[in-house]
Design a protein around this motif. Structure first.
Motif, PDB file in Angstrom:
ATOM      1  N   UNK A  82     -15.244  42.056  13.218  1.00  0.00           N
ATOM      2  CA  UNK A  82     -16.200  42.968  13.946  1.00  0.00           C
ATOM      3  C   UNK A  82     -16.742  43.980  12.811  1.00  0.00           C
ATOM      4  N   UNK A  83     -15.778  44.361  12.076  1.00  0.00           N
ATOM      5  CA  UNK A  83     -16.244  45.509  11.025  1.00  0.00           C
ATOM      6  C   UNK A  83     -16.380  45.033   9.742  1.00  0.00           C
ATOM      7  N   UNK A  84     -17.050  46.067   9.179  1.00  0.00           N
ATOM      8  CA  UNK A  84     -17.299  45.722   7.500  1.00  0.00           C
ATOM      9  C   UNK A  84     -16.017  46.491   7.185  1.00  0.00           C
ATOM     10  N   UNK A  85     -15.643  45.933   5.786  1.00  0.00           N
ATOM     11  CA  UNK A  85     -14.508  46.235   5.230  1.00  0.00           C
ATOM     12  C   UNK A  85     -14.741  47.526   4.358  1.00  0.00           C
ATOM     13  N   UNK A  86     -13.794  48.191   4.045  1.00  0.00           N
ATOM     14  CA  UNK A  86     -14.268  49.434   3.003  1.00  0.00           C
ATOM     15  C   UNK A  86     -15.053  48.962   2.028  1.00  0.00           C
ATOM     16  N   UNK A  87     -16.001  49.750   1.635  1.00  0.00           N
ATOM     17  CA  UNK A  87     -16.975  49.378   0.318  1.00  0.00           C
ATOM     18  C   UNK A  87     -16.118  49.047  -1.088  1.00  0.00           C
ATOM     19  N   UNK A  88     -16.562  48.167  -1.567  1.00  0.00           N
ATOM     20  CA  UNK A  88     -16.067  47.864  -2.985  1.00  0.00           C
ATOM     21  C   UNK A  88     -16.830  48.578  -3.860  1.00  0.00           C
ATOM     22  N   UNK A  89     -16.922  49.940  -3.773  1.00  0.00           N
ATOM     23  CA  UNK A  89     -17.863  50.648  -4.469  1.00  0.00           C
ATOM     24  C   UNK A  89     -17.897  50.504  -5.938  1.00  0.00           C
ATOM     25  N   UNK A  90     -16.657  49.959  -6.719  1.00  0.00           N
ATOM     26  CA  UNK A  90     -16.568  49.888  -7.889  1.00  0.00           C
ATOM     27  C   UNK A  90     -17.308  48.932  -8.522  1.00  0.00           C
ATOM     28  N   UNK A  91     -18.146  48.026  -7.591  1.00  0.00           N
ATOM     29  CA  UNK A  91     -18.950  47.115  -8.147  1.00  0.00           C
ATOM     30  C   UNK A  91     -20.517  47.542  -7.598  1.00  0.00           C
ATOM     31  N   UNK A  92     -20.601  48.749  -7.624  1.00  0.00           N
ATOM     32  CA  UNK A  92     -21.971  49.318  -7.257  1.00  0.00           C
ATOM     33  C   UNK A  92     -22.589  49.439  -8.585  1.00  0.00           C
ATOM     34  N   UNK A  93     -23.966  49.260  -8.587  1.00  0.00           N
ATOM     35  CA  UNK A  93     -24.536  49.540  -9.751  1.00  0.00           C
ATOM     36  C   UNK A  93     -25.387  50.752 -10.019  1.00  0.00           C
TER      37      UNK A  93
END
Lengths: 534, 474
Positions: A82-93
């Protein structure tokens, strides 16, 4: 002998490559060889660190829109959840993404997402090793390939030296395409140019690992370096801490170091290897000798060094039996006599007369002159020495190269540089300035997860378990993972070197040596801008 | 055999919690209280220490910033909630010259007199202005001692202040005509100078005098402050006199070994007046560094002034007086030194360089550029916790000093100064040892044992095309 892309294939442990130079009595141990294969080796911590941070507010309704649009995999909503997981923000550009039509922050219907620089990432940066450079090296070690453009992987922000040098095409024609097929480009080096009857030693990449002693770093770090060196047919160096038995399967890729303290130096360790390094000085603490703090002198370290556990161990400076080039030659002759098949490298720092030192070492019989510049790494050194004593390597390379040329002996000796080589671009610039190849140290530590917190020397040692002999800390890192990280790093570096060489229309890195005419220096003075075009 | 020079450093903790570089931990909500960060991840027990500190009613109110930014807790947090940042209060300290890192390392050195040692390589910019564009030399083979720089053999850091006769002269009867040399030998090539700006100073002057005695050095202060000190401290004191107070200060001039006069047209006459009170007195001229410093130095040397104290501003620059930025003291020192050498006067004078001496390497580099010794001013305040506030030092005078330097105990302050100088002394020995030099006297003007950025760049990159930085962006 050359090394091309086609050689970059898996060599498994079942296929150890025999070196023609091996004598039957050289090593009593079956040689092992790790695979030269790139595999993902992600960050070993639970939360990887990225350049950017994505914050998600409580107003998120988990609609999954962000997961649909993000091409980087930052947002994930697993099927059936039902939920999105914590953002894998280390992959963010980062903000670059806002130029596309897939920018999660703009497309979130609830405006629940925001993007910012990651303050934790900024904590680990410094001008020489910028935060970007550390993150880029981590990416190279994790994937085996060049990092994405939002991470500056070519140079740091120190405002001088390599960071002010560029290849001209980078300025004039940054989009210049590759001119030579990558498969035809050779990055290998022969290390023996003396024609003295000793075996030729070839390395497939123009870099090898710097000396790090058992005591200053963990056995996992030492073994990972050796295994990566075996995979890439290169070398690692024991440093001055003895020769752990676990290194024996990698004898063919180990340089054993003879330094002033002579810790762990025995005839059988010298006889075991293909290359021996005399360390006269270390760039980070030139003229000051070595110092292993008492806390890091654990019982296994003490046994290896034949010392008393818990006591600080000093390597005095300099060799107390060397007062002249003649004495120096006597030392080298001793090693050559003990091991008739080895090459001898002489590691020196960078004083004002480094050119004379290099010539002296050549006449004493050195095969390799290894210059260690003043901004190099260390396990512990007085801060005053790191910054102020001896010249940075960028200045020493052309000085020595030109002097050896003038003496007519440049082609009879291999010139290796170290002390501030952080990226493959640094390696290439060093070669263009006149070196044959480079030695790296800190870059390998960063690949293993070092954040350069500079705490290698304190208490139990490195909190990341890399430069520590503490049994608990060193177990944070598995040998398999560490090996893969370094194998990946070398692959990423080689790919980048091949790319630059290709754009320079060169088929071998040996063509680049001394080609400083291909470089330009970034000046703060605007009126010099036209010189290149002229 | 005389005692070996040794500085007795004693651990003397700072009175206030220092402003740490890291540790502004962002602890977002949803923490599961797993204690992973506290018990497992933090190698340095910072979380436990923070907790103990926060629960200690006697502890100072400031935050305990002990984090070393290894990021183990950030990366190991079960729920990824932790973040660390550089402490903005840390970045806000000091100014463009007295950078936060300089303040932090000075505090650390003043704690116990230990030299800063760290792992990893150099972390700063490739080069910078002033002293940061000089590298000192090392030798691969030559060593100053047979058993290491801290061994039984001795690397001397003593220097002489005063006139040394270049030759002895005799009359026709063989009687010595040359005046006996009046040399003041101090064991450290640094004297302790007055703060560069107005601070409530009388207790600090006493602290400097106490520290100077321990260091076998000298402490500079106003004549009024010197007169208030007990007699046993006066041999280590250098009062700065002006023309009016010479006659009223006869007792003081008899008790001290050296005094200073601000530069002025009457300086030679005033010096003569002072020596008429005390013939053994060594008189220095305090010369504010201006573009004409070399001319004035030569003029003063010819007029018989034997000691010139060249004072730059607190950023180590000369004061041109026309609103333009002045040259750095390293450049001015080289000019003054070379001028005196060319005029054949260099060995008749002692040059003391002051202003902007912030780190141990500045001491060594100023000597390489031509000084005989340096004077330390602002760094002594920093040793006491000073943060070199940016508001024009108004806070010092109106009692808003964040570390209450006005209330510091003299003995405590003296020990902190001694500790700092002990660390500097050890670092100077490191530099001398690396260069293979056994005494600091031989370092004076030894530019051949140093490398200057402009020379190195010309040699290494002179044949490389130059392109404007603007063509590739920042």
């Amino acid at each position: 002998m050359s090394t091309t892309e086609t050689d970059v294939v898996a060599r498994t442990r079942a296929e150890p490559r025999e070196h023609p130079s091996r004598r039957p009595d050289s090593s009593d141990c079956q040689q092992d060889r790790s695979a030269r294969e790139v595999h993902p080796a992600p960050d070993r911590y639970r939360n990887a660190i990225g350049k950017y941070k994505i914050d998600r507010l409580a107003s998120c309704i988990s609609c999954g829109r962000c997961a649909e649009v993000c091409p980087q995999g930052v947002h994930v909503k697993p099927g059936g959840y039902a939920f999105t997981v914590r953002p894998h923000d280390y992959q963010c550009v980062g903000p670059e993404c806002a130029r596309t039509d897939r920018f999660c922050v703009a497309l979130c219907p609830q405006k629940a997402l925001s993007l910012r620089r990651n303050p934790s990432a900024e904590c680990m940066g410094d001008p020489r090793w910028s935060s970007d450079l550390i993150l880029a090296t981590w990416h190279e070690a994790a994937t085996g390939h060049e990092p994405p453009p939002h991470l500056e992987c070519r140079h740091g922000a120190s405002g001088g030296g390599f960071d002010k040098l560029r290849f001209k095409f980078e300025v004039e024609d940054p989009e210049r395409p590759a001119q030579v097929p990558a498969a035809e480009i050779d990055t290998g080096l022969d290390l023996n140019h003396r024609q003295d009857g000793r075996p030729q030693v070839h390395i497939d990449i123009p870099i090898y690992g710097g000396g790090m002693s058992f005591g200053s770093v963990s056995i996992h770090t030492i073994l990972a370096k050796a295994r990566a060196a075996s995979a890439w047919n290169s070398f690692t160096c024991t440093g001055e801490g003895g020769y752990p038995d676990r290194l024996k399967p990698y004898d063919d890729h180990v340089i054993t170091q003879v330094a002033t303290g002579l810790f762990g130096v025995r005839e059988e360790t010298i006889q075991r290897v293909r290359m021996v390094e005399f360390k006269y000085a270390q760039g980070a603490k030139p003229g000051l000798g070595g110092h292993l703090l008492g806390d890091k002198n654990t019982p296994p370290v003490a046994r290896m060094r034949e010392a008393v556990a818990g006591n600080a161990l000093f390597s005095p400076f300099p060799f107390h039996s060397v007062y002249s080039v003649e004495d120096h030659k006597k030392h080298l002759d001793w090693i050559k006599e003990v091991n008739p098949r080895c090459l001898v490298s002489v590691k020196v720092s960078t004083p004002t007369d480094v050119d004379m030192v290099a010539v002296g070492s050549y006449y004493a019989g050195a095969h390799i002159i290894h210059l260690d510049g003043s901004y190099g790494g260390t396990g512990a050194a007085p801060d005053i020495a790191k910054k102020n004593i001896a010249m940075p390597i960028e200045f020493a390379i052309p000085k020595v190269h030109k002097f050896l040329l003038a003496e007519g002996i440049r082609d009879a000796v291999t010139l290796i540089c170290s002390g501030g080589i952080r990226t493959p671009h640094d390696v290439l610039k060093a070669v263009a300035l006149g070196a044959d190849g480079a030695v790296i140290g800190t870059a390998e530590m960063v690949a293993l997860g070092c954040v350069r917190c500079a705490c290698c020397e304190s208490g139990r040692g490195c909190p990341r378990g890399i430069a520590s002999t503490d049994p608990e800390l060193m177990m944070q890192m598995s040998l398999e993972w560490a090996t893969q990280r370094l194998v990946n790093l070398h692959n990423a570096w080689r790919e980048q070197m091949v790319d630059v060489l290709s754009r320079l229309r060169m088929k071998s890195i040996r063509e680049l040596r001394g080609r400083s005419d291909l470089l330009c220096y970034l000046s703060d003075e605007p009126d010099l801008a036209e010189e290149v075009s002229r | 055999m005389p005692d070996r020079y040794h500085i007795h450093a004693v651990p003397t903790p700072a009175r206030f919690r220092r402003v740490g570089k890291f540790g502004n931990v962002d602890w977002r909500e949803d923490c599961s209280r797993c204690s992973n960060c506290v018990k497992l991840r933090c190698t340095y027990d910072v979380y436990r220490q923070e907790s103990a500190h926060d629960h200690d009613p006697a502890a100072p109110l400031q935050t305990l910033n002990g984090c070393k930014a290894c990021l183990s807790c950030v990366q190991g947090c079960t729920k990824g909630l932790l973040g660390v940042s550089v402490n903005p209060e840390f970045l806000d300290m000091g100014d463009a010259y007295w950078k936060p890192d300089i303040l932090l390392t000075t505090w650390n050195q003043s704690d116990a007199g230990k030299i800063p040692v760290s792992g990893a390589g150099y972390r700063g910019r490739f080069h910078g202005p002033g002293f940061d564009s000089i590298w000192t030399d090392m030798s691969e083979i030559v060593r100053p001692t047979r058993d290491g720089i801290h061994g039984r053999e001795y690397i001397s850091t003593s220097v002489d202040i005063g006139a040394r006769p270049l030759r002895l002269e005799f009359d026709s009867g063989g009687r010595l005509l040359t005046e006996p040399a009046r040399l003041l030998e101090i064991q450290l090539p640094a004297i302790l100078d007055m703060p560069a700006w107005q601070v409530q100073d009388s207790h600090l002057a006493e602290a400097r005098a106490m520290a100077a005695k321990e260091l076998c050095s000298l402490a500079v202060m106003t004549a009024a402050d010197a007169a208030a000190l007990p007699p046993e401290r006066l041999p280590f004191v250098v009062p700065v006199m002006n023309g009016d107070d010479i006659l009223e200060s006869r007792a003081l001039l008899h008790a001290v070994r050296m005094a200073e006069l601000p530069d002025g047209p009457e300086v030679a006459k005033l010096a003569s007046d002072m020596r008429s009170v005390n013939p053994e007195l060594t008189v220095a001229v305090r010369l504010v560094l201006r573009p004409t410093a070399a001319d004035r130095a030569a003029e003063l040397a010819r007029a018989g002034m034997k000691i010139l104290h060249l004072c730059a501003d607190q950023h180590g620059c000369e004061r041109p007086g026309n609103g333009k930025p002045g040259r750095h003291v390293k450049d001015v020192l080289r000019e003054v030194h070379v001028r005196l050498v060319k005029d054949g006067l260099r060995d008749t004078v002692t040059l003391i360089a002051g202003g902007g001496i912030a780190l141990a390497e500045h001491m060594a580099k100023a000597i390489i550029c031509g000084a005989d010794l340096v004077s330390v001013d602002t760094a002594l305040l920093v040793a006491l916790g000073c943060r070199v506030c940016r508001d024009g030092h108004a806070m010092c005078s109106d009692g808003r000093c964040p570390v209450e330097i006005g209330s510091v105990d003299s003995a405590y302050a003296a020990q902190r100064m001694v500790n700092l100088m002990s660390a500097w002394h050890s670092q100077l020995i490191e530099v001398l040892g690396a260069a293979g030099i056994r005494e600091v006297r031989r370092l004076r003007g030894e530019v051949g044992r140093a490398m200057f950025l402009e020379d190195l760049e010309k040699d290494a990159f002179g044949d490389i095309a130059r392109v404007a930085q603007s063509r590739v962006g920042a």
